[in-house]
Design a protein around this motif. Structure first.
Motif, PDB file in Angstrom:
ATOM      1  N   VAL A 187       0.879  -1.175   0.000  1.00  0.00           N
ATOM      2  CA  VAL A 187       0.000   0.000   0.000  1.00  0.00           C
ATOM      3  C   VAL A 187       0.912   1.220   0.000  1.00  0.00           C
ATOM      4  O   VAL A 187       1.603   1.479   0.980  1.00  0.00           O
ATOM      5  N   GLN A 188       0.915   1.967  -1.096  1.00  0.00           N
ATOM      6  CA  GLN A 188       1.873   3.044  -1.245  1.00  0.00           C
ATOM      7  C   GLN A 188       1.260   4.435  -1.271  1.00  0.00           C
ATOM      8  O   GLN A 188       1.958   5.413  -1.072  1.00  0.00           O
ATOM      9  N   ASP A 189      -0.019   4.554  -1.528  1.00  0.00           N
ATOM     10  CA  ASP A 189      -0.646   5.873  -1.587  1.00  0.00           C
ATOM     11  C   ASP A 189      -0.965   6.350  -0.169  1.00  0.00           C
ATOM     12  O   ASP A 189      -1.661   5.656   0.577  1.00  0.00           O
ATOM     13  N   PRO A 190      -0.467   7.524   0.255  1.00  0.00           N
ATOM     14  CA  PRO A 190      -0.672   7.978   1.629  1.00  0.00           C
ATOM     15  C   PRO A 190      -2.136   8.233   1.988  1.00  0.00           C
ATOM     16  O   PRO A 190      -2.545   7.993   3.122  1.00  0.00           O
ATOM     17  N   LEU A 228      -1.845  -5.316  -2.464  1.00  0.00           N
ATOM     18  CA  LEU A 228      -2.036  -4.700  -3.757  1.00  0.00           C
ATOM     19  C   LEU A 228      -1.129  -5.343  -4.806  1.00  0.00           C
ATOM     20  O   LEU A 228      -1.173  -4.988  -5.960  1.00  0.00           O
ATOM     21  N   GLN A 229      -0.300  -6.278  -4.370  1.00  0.00           N
ATOM     22  CA  GLN A 229       0.483  -7.143  -5.259  1.00  0.00           C
ATOM     23  C   GLN A 229       0.407  -8.535  -4.662  1.00  0.00           C
ATOM     24  O   GLN A 229       0.304  -8.684  -3.445  1.00  0.00           O
ATOM     25  N   VAL A 230       0.488  -9.541  -5.483  1.00  0.00           N
ATOM     26  CA  VAL A 230       0.393 -10.912  -4.995  1.00  0.00           C
ATOM     27  C   VAL A 230       1.660 -11.257  -4.226  1.00  0.00           C
ATOM     28  O   VAL A 230       2.774 -11.019  -4.682  1.00  0.00           O
ATOM     29  N   LEU A 231       1.470 -11.822  -3.030  1.00  0.00           N
ATOM     30  CA  LEU A 231       2.598 -12.282  -2.220  1.00  0.00           C
ATOM     31  C   LEU A 231       3.231 -13.501  -2.882  1.00  0.00           C
ATOM     32  O   LEU A 231       2.548 -14.265  -3.546  1.00  0.00           O
TER      33      LEU A 231
END
Length: 153
Positions: free
Chosen positions: A47-50, A147-150
């Motif tokens: 999760v990168q969006d603040p 938000l990306q596959v582990l």
């Protein structure tokens, strides 16, 4: 004291915003207070969006999440934008950074935790997939929002 006029007449001296480190060696999963049946931890992966991060923190606080975990390298840092978006919930929750997601999940699973994730059922046919409305929290639970596959095998 400050070179901006956007402070509404109030200044506060605060500590830098930092995640609390969490390592497997800290034995947090073995601690007595973490053995309650309805414990819920939220693991955020990539999760990168603040603004999204703050909104997730705000919602997590409302829904009774006990602890938030984020990955060291692929997550948005704590910031004033995250704090504002969280509507103050960032100050109320324990937010930790972790370096090894897979090892943490394995330890939690070995300790009897339920590990839940937000996935498409057809991508993970080797895992049991149920609807969120069918799950009851009856033991400590880790909910993964990725938000990306582990890299799970």
């Amino acid at each position: 004291m400050v070179d901006t006029k956007l402070l509404q007449g109030i200044l506060m001296d605060v500590e830098p915003l930092r995640f609390k480190p969490m390592t497997l060696e800290s034995n947090l999963l073995n601690h007595k207070q973490f053995s309650k049946a309805h414990l819920l931890w939220l693991l955020l992966y990539h999760v990168q969006d603040p603004m999204n991060f703050g909104a997730i923190i705000r919602s997590a606080y409302f829904f009774g999440v006990d602890r938030i975990l984020v990955t060291n390298k692929s997550s948005c840092p704590l910031s004033p934008v995250v704090s504002k978006s969280s509507a103050g919930a960032m100050e109320m929750l324990s937010i930790h950074s972790i370096s090894d997601v897979i090892s943490l999940l394995k330890v939690a699973a070995d300790k009897g935790w339920d590990i839940l994730g937000t996935v498409s059922p057809n991508k993970f046919e080797h895992f049991s997939v149920i609807s969120a409305s069918d799950h009851k929290v009856i033991r400590p639970t880790m909910l993964i929002v990725a938000l990306q596959v582990l890299g799970v095998t």
